[in-house]
Design a protein around this motif. Structure first.
Motif, PDB file in Angstrom:
ATOM      1  N   ARG A 351       4.099  25.656  20.357  1.00 17.49           N
ATOM      2  CA  ARG A 351       3.280  25.491  19.146  1.00 17.49           C
ATOM      3  C   ARG A 351       3.085  24.015  18.825  1.00 17.49           C
ATOM      4  NH1 ARG A 351       6.362  30.072  17.521  1.00 17.49           N
ATOM      5  NH2 ARG A 351       7.878  28.768  16.417  1.00 17.49           N
ATOM      6  N   ARG A 352       4.140  23.227  18.973  1.00 17.05           N
ATOM      7  CA  ARG A 352       4.017  21.781  18.700  1.00 17.05           C
ATOM      8  C   ARG A 352       3.035  21.129  19.672  1.00 17.05           C
ATOM      9  NH1 ARG A 352       9.700  22.230  18.257  1.00 17.05           N
ATOM     10  NH2 ARG A 352       9.983  21.321  20.348  1.00 17.05           N
ATOM     11  N   GLU A 353       3.142  21.458  20.936  1.00 19.76           N
ATOM     12  CA  GLU A 353       2.253  20.850  21.927  1.00 19.76           C
ATOM     13  C   GLU A 353       0.813  21.316  21.753  1.00 19.76           C
ATOM     14  OE1 GLU A 353       2.858  18.443  23.841  1.00 19.76           O
ATOM     15  OE2 GLU A 353       5.031  18.328  23.603  1.00 19.76           O
ATOM     16  N   ARG A 354       0.643  22.539  21.272  1.00 14.23           N
ATOM     17  CA  ARG A 354      -0.726  23.017  21.039  1.00 14.23           C
ATOM     18  C   ARG A 354      -1.363  22.263  19.880  1.00 14.23           C
ATOM     19  NH1 ARG A 354       0.224  27.632  22.679  1.00 14.23           N
ATOM     20  NH2 ARG A 354      -1.205  27.956  24.415  1.00 14.23           N
ATOM     21  N   ARG A 355      -0.580  21.969  18.856  1.00 12.71           N
ATOM     22  CA  ARG A 355      -1.097  21.147  17.753  1.00 12.71           C
ATOM     23  C   ARG A 355      -1.460  19.750  18.255  1.00 12.71           C
ATOM     24  NH1 ARG A 355       3.042  23.844  14.765  1.00 12.71           N
ATOM     25  NH2 ARG A 355       4.487  22.093  15.063  1.00 12.71           N
ATOM     26  N   ALA A 356      -0.631  19.195  19.126  1.00 13.37           N
ATOM     27  CA  ALA A 356      -0.921  17.872  19.687  1.00 13.37           C
ATOM     28  C   ALA A 356      -2.190  17.904  20.532  1.00 13.37           C
ATOM     29  CB  ALA A 356       0.264  17.391  20.524  1.00 13.37           C
ATOM     30  N   LEU A 357      -2.401  19.000  21.265  1.00 13.28           N
ATOM     31  CA  LEU A 357      -3.619  19.140  22.063  1.00 13.28           C
ATOM     32  C   LEU A 357      -4.849  19.158  21.165  1.00 13.28           C
ATOM     33  CD1 LEU A 357      -5.278  19.815  24.614  1.00 13.28           C
ATOM     34  CD2 LEU A 357      -4.668  22.222  24.254  1.00 13.28           C
ATOM     35  N   ARG A 358      -4.786  19.902  20.069  1.00 13.35           N
ATOM     36  CA  ARG A 358      -5.939  19.968  19.166  1.00 13.35           C
ATOM     37  C   ARG A 358      -6.220  18.611  18.533  1.00 13.35           C
ATOM     38  NH1 ARG A 358      -3.687  25.741  17.194  1.00 13.35           N
ATOM     39  NH2 ARG A 358      -4.831  27.011  18.702  1.00 13.35           N
ATOM     40  N   ALA A 359      -5.167  17.885  18.212  1.00 11.43           N
ATOM     41  CA  ALA A 359      -5.366  16.534  17.687  1.00 11.43           C
ATOM     42  C   ALA A 359      -6.020  15.655  18.741  1.00 11.43           C
ATOM     43  CB  ALA A 359      -4.033  15.937  17.241  1.00 11.43           C
ATOM     44  N   ARG A 360      -5.632  15.823  19.991  1.00 12.16           N
ATOM     45  CA  ARG A 360      -6.229  15.039  21.078  1.00 12.16           C
ATOM     46  C   ARG A 360      -7.709  15.358  21.223  1.00 12.16           C
ATOM     47  NH1 ARG A 360      -4.770  10.566  22.939  1.00 12.16           N
ATOM     48  NH2 ARG A 360      -2.608  11.307  23.045  1.00 12.16           N
ATOM     49  N   LEU A 361      -8.075  16.616  21.044  1.00 11.66           N
ATOM     50  CA  LEU A 361      -9.488  17.000  21.156  1.00 11.66           C
ATOM     51  C   LEU A 361     -10.320  16.421  20.016  1.00 11.66           C
ATOM     52  CD1 LEU A 361      -9.075  20.688  22.331  1.00 11.66           C
ATOM     53  CD2 LEU A 361     -10.154  18.830  23.601  1.00 11.66           C
ATOM     54  N   GLY A 362      -9.674  16.057  18.925  1.00 14.61           N
ATOM     55  CA  GLY A 362     -10.393  15.407  17.834  1.00 14.61           C
ATOM     56  C   GLY A 362     -10.605  13.926  18.041  1.00 14.61           C
ATOM     57  N   ASP A 363     -10.098  13.377  19.139  1.00  8.95           N
ATOM     58  CA  ASP A 363     -10.276  11.958  19.461  1.00  8.95           C
ATOM     59  C   ASP A 363     -11.657  11.754  20.081  1.00  8.95           C
ATOM     60  OD1 ASP A 363     -10.213   9.376  20.390  1.00  8.95           O
ATOM     61  OD2 ASP A 363      -8.320   9.581  21.482  1.00  8.95           O
ATOM     62  N   PRO A 364     -12.508  10.909  19.501  1.00  9.11           N
ATOM     63  CA  PRO A 364     -13.839  10.688  20.086  1.00  9.11           C
ATOM     64  C   PRO A 364     -13.814  10.252  21.538  1.00  9.11           C
ATOM     65  CG  PRO A 364     -13.739   9.770  17.879  1.00  9.11           C
ATOM     66  CD  PRO A 364     -12.340  10.190  18.220  1.00  9.11           C
ATOM     67  N   ALA A 365     -12.730   9.633  22.003  1.00  9.28           N
ATOM     68  CA  ALA A 365     -12.664   9.180  23.390  1.00  9.28           C
ATOM     69  C   ALA A 365     -12.775  10.334  24.375  1.00  9.28           C
ATOM     70  CB  ALA A 365     -11.362   8.412  23.626  1.00  9.28           C
ATOM     71  N   VAL A 366     -12.295  11.520  23.988  1.00  9.08           N
ATOM     72  CA  VAL A 366     -12.392  12.691  24.869  1.00  9.08           C
ATOM     73  C   VAL A 366     -13.851  13.074  25.078  1.00  9.08           C
ATOM     74  CG1 VAL A 366     -11.877  15.152  25.065  1.00  9.08           C
ATOM     75  CG2 VAL A 366     -10.100  13.565  24.303  1.00  9.08           C
ATOM     76  N   GLY A 367     -14.602  13.167  23.981  1.00  7.98           N
ATOM     77  CA  GLY A 367     -16.013  13.500  24.100  1.00  7.98           C
ATOM     78  C   GLY A 367     -16.786  12.462  24.894  1.00  7.98           C
ATOM     79  N   GLN A 368     -16.460  11.185  24.695  1.00  2.21           N
ATOM     80  CA  GLN A 368     -17.129  10.128  25.455  1.00  2.21           C
ATOM     81  C   GLN A 368     -16.885  10.303  26.955  1.00  2.21           C
ATOM     82  OE1 GLN A 368     -15.226   6.978  22.910  1.00  2.21           O
ATOM     83  NE2 GLN A 368     -17.199   5.995  23.158  1.00  2.21           N
ATOM     84  N   ALA A 369     -15.654  10.621  27.327  1.00  3.85           N
ATOM     85  CA  ALA A 369     -15.328  10.785  28.746  1.00  3.85           C
ATOM     86  C   ALA A 369     -16.038  11.995  29.338  1.00  3.85           C
ATOM     87  CB  ALA A 369     -13.814  10.918  28.923  1.00  3.85           C
ATOM     88  N   LEU A 370     -16.069  13.099  28.612  1.00  6.16           N
ATOM     89  CA  LEU A 370     -16.749  14.289  29.121  1.00  6.16           C
ATOM     90  C   LEU A 370     -18.257  14.062  29.218  1.00  6.16           C
ATOM     91  CD1 LEU A 370     -14.699  16.989  27.190  1.00  6.16           C
ATOM     92  CD2 LEU A 370     -14.666  16.565  29.658  1.00  6.16           C
ATOM     93  N   LEU A 371     -18.812  13.333  28.255  1.00  6.18           N
ATOM     94  CA  LEU A 371     -20.231  12.970  28.333  1.00  6.18           C
ATOM     95  C   LEU A 371     -20.518  12.148  29.586  1.00  6.18           C
ATOM     96  CD1 LEU A 371     -21.295  12.001  24.702  1.00  6.18           C
ATOM     97  CD2 LEU A 371     -22.477  13.609  26.204  1.00  6.18           C
ATOM     98  N   ALA A 372     -19.622  11.226  29.909  1.00  2.00           N
ATOM     99  CA  ALA A 372     -19.812  10.395  31.097  1.00  2.00           C
ATOM    100  C   ALA A 372     -19.813  11.242  32.363  1.00  2.00           C
ATOM    101  CB  ALA A 372     -18.711   9.333  31.163  1.00  2.00           C
ATOM    102  N   HIS A 373     -18.967  12.255  32.416  1.00  7.99           N
ATOM    103  CA  HIS A 373     -18.932  13.128  33.583  1.00  7.99           C
ATOM    104  C   HIS A 373     -20.231  13.925  33.706  1.00  7.99           C
ATOM    105  CE1 HIS A 373     -14.688  12.109  33.650  1.00  7.99           C
ATOM    106  NE2 HIS A 373     -14.547  12.784  34.769  1.00  7.99           N
TER     107      HIS A 373
END
Length: 504
Positions: A351-373
């Protein structure tokens, strides 16, 4: 042919009011006038889903301006109606281009005569099929739009917040669309890049109609698996790249969106499968591909996915499978309490790691990287020269390497050899699935046999790796070390058995 070209995004971690506030204050939009409308989209199809089979979506839309001034007699603004048919097109991640035909309506009823002037009218059963159209589902949302004039084009930025309704069910709707009104499609990328600097943009490939169909079918929350690709015989590497890599990237993004709102372990699993497919296909196609985007910007997300998956496997697969053997028969009360405490620690850590994953998905850097791909994939050349049997040759080399790793005389540590064999087995499997339809019958049969063997080895070696990892996690979580020692003993036995099987 009239065409719609757009990018579509989910906004992980944001509620509708938060997304609207972030967009209103974004440097690209804060000085631009926003317009709001209430949209009701009613989608139509035949009882047997004929339009869906044609990969078409037909809607009647009601458009009501919000905050519009009342007339002299105090009457509010009335809805405007329009009918739109969208046909299948090309799609890569968030980017799509498809045919679109829109006509105004005087009343909220289908104009079947207008539909006969679209590609649907060319179907021999068009009149009969169009006569049986009926409403099947709808979406209701408030749309907020801004128009951005970029140097190379004009782009509409639209935030849709509302609900999807189908079969008596409701589900929330929140998405951002960038549509090219005129100019070069590169303008979409420029606007997306600017927004992604401060907003979490997760590429989305499903249309509203497709999501409503999922709600109707009861598949709204189902994990997204790899699609079975139907490529032409002897397809060149670029055709395989666009189809297979595009589906792999879509599988990653679709399951990440599901992981934001649900705890099903399969969401994380399938997101990781999508990424492994992407990596395996890059290796398969490496002689013909340009340098792909760097992996490093996505590494924090990949690490977060791995952490959640390891805990999910330990808590839902590995420990339950060996519970009876550890506790004994009749059950030993002390061992049973030890097992239950370990299970609870694993579940809490997940549960703790899943919360951390969701917080990571809220980081704009993730979307930028996926857009680049996705942008890299769109820039691939249409075609490239390659031998007709290029795929069979590449996979034959992989198969030979797998056999070498499993050979009794393979150099190095047995555990390392088995782990390397597992990675090769996965790579062979994903590559074989991607190119199966492009091969001649004899090569396809041989590849199917290799693929079955690769899947079997992947599963067998994986059980040992999962046992080892579960023991490591229990020690990290300060569980009873005797339980970790038990799991390691089982893992050692499995590893010995698999090494012996490889030598047989």
């Amino acid at each position: 042919m009239p065409q719609e070209i757009e990018l579509k995004f989910a906004l992980p971690g944001l509620r509708a009011a938060q997304a609207l506030a972030r967009l209103r204050t974004h440097p690209l939009l804060r000085r631009r006038r926003a317009r709001q409308q209430r949209l009701v989209n009613r989608y139509y199809d035949t009882p047997d889903g004929w339009l869906r089979e044609q990969r078409c979506a037909l809607r009647v839309r009601a458009i009501t301006p919000l905050a519009a001034p009342a007339s002299a007699d105090g009457a509010r603004a009335t809805a405007l109606w329009e009918q739109t048919l969208k046909t299948a097109g090309t799609q890569t991640g968030a980017w799509s281009a498809r045919g679109e035909w829109t006509v105004p309506l005087n009343r909220p009823r289908l104009d079947r005569r207008a539909l006969l002037a679209t590609p649907l009218g060319e179907h021999p059963e068009a009149a009969q099929r169009l006569a049986s159209l009926q409403a099947v589902y709808e979406t209701r949302c408030v749309r907020t739009t801004w128009v951005v004039h970029a140097p190379d084009g004009v782009v509409e930025v639209a935030l849709d917040a509302g609900t999807v309704r189908a079969g008596g069910r409701h589900a929330p709707l929140l998405e951002l669309e960038l549509e090219l009104l005129r100019g070069d499609p590169a303008a979409l990328d420029r606007v997306a890049d600017a927004l992604a600097q401060s907003l979490p943009l997760l590429p989305a490939r499903l249309s509203k109609a497709q999501r409503a169909q999922q709600l109707l079918d009861g598949t709204w929350d189902q994990p997204v698996h790899a699609q079975r690709l139907a490529l032409p015989r002897h397809a060149d590497p670029m055709a395989v790249a666009r189809a297979a890599l595009g589906d792999a990237l879509g599988q990653v993004c679709d399951n990440l969106a599901l992981a934001v709102r649900g705890d099903d372990p399969e969401y994380v699993h399938q997101a990781r499968v999508g990424w492994r497919r992407w990596r395996s296909l890059l290796r398969l196609l490496r002689p013909w591909l340009p340098e792909p985007p760097a992996r490093e910007p996505l590494q924090p997300l990949l690490d977060a996915l791995g952490a959640v998956r390891d805990l999910d496997v330990a808590a839902t697969e590995t420990l339950p499978a060996w519970a009876a053997a550890f506790v004994g028969s009749p059950p030993d009360a002390t061992r049973e309490r030890t097992w239950q405490r370990a299970q609870r620690r694993l579940q809490a850590a997940a549960r703790r790691e899943r919360r951390a994953l969701r917080a990571r998905l809220g980081d704009p850097a993730v979307g930028q990287a996926l857009l680049a791909h996705g942008r890299w994939l769109l820039a691939l050349p249409e075609r490239i020269d390659a031998p007709a049997d290029w795929a069979a040759q590449r996979l034959a080399r992989w198969h030979a390497r797998l056999r070498q790793r499993l050979h009794p005389d393979a150099a190095g540590d047995a555990a390392d050899a088995l782990h390397a064999a597992r990675l090769l087995a996965k790579r062979l499997r994903y590559g074989a699935e991607a190119v199966a339809s492009t091969l001649a019958p004899k090569a396809a049969r041989r590849l199917d046999r290799w693929q079955r063997n690769a899947r079997a080895w992947q599963t067998r070696i994986g059980s040992w790796r999962d046992m080892e990892r579960a023991a490591e996690l229990l020690l990290q979580l300060h569980a009873d070390p005797r339980l970790a020692a038990y799991l390691r003993g089982v893992a050692a036995a499995i590893r010995h058995a698999e090494s012996s099987a490889a030598r047989a």
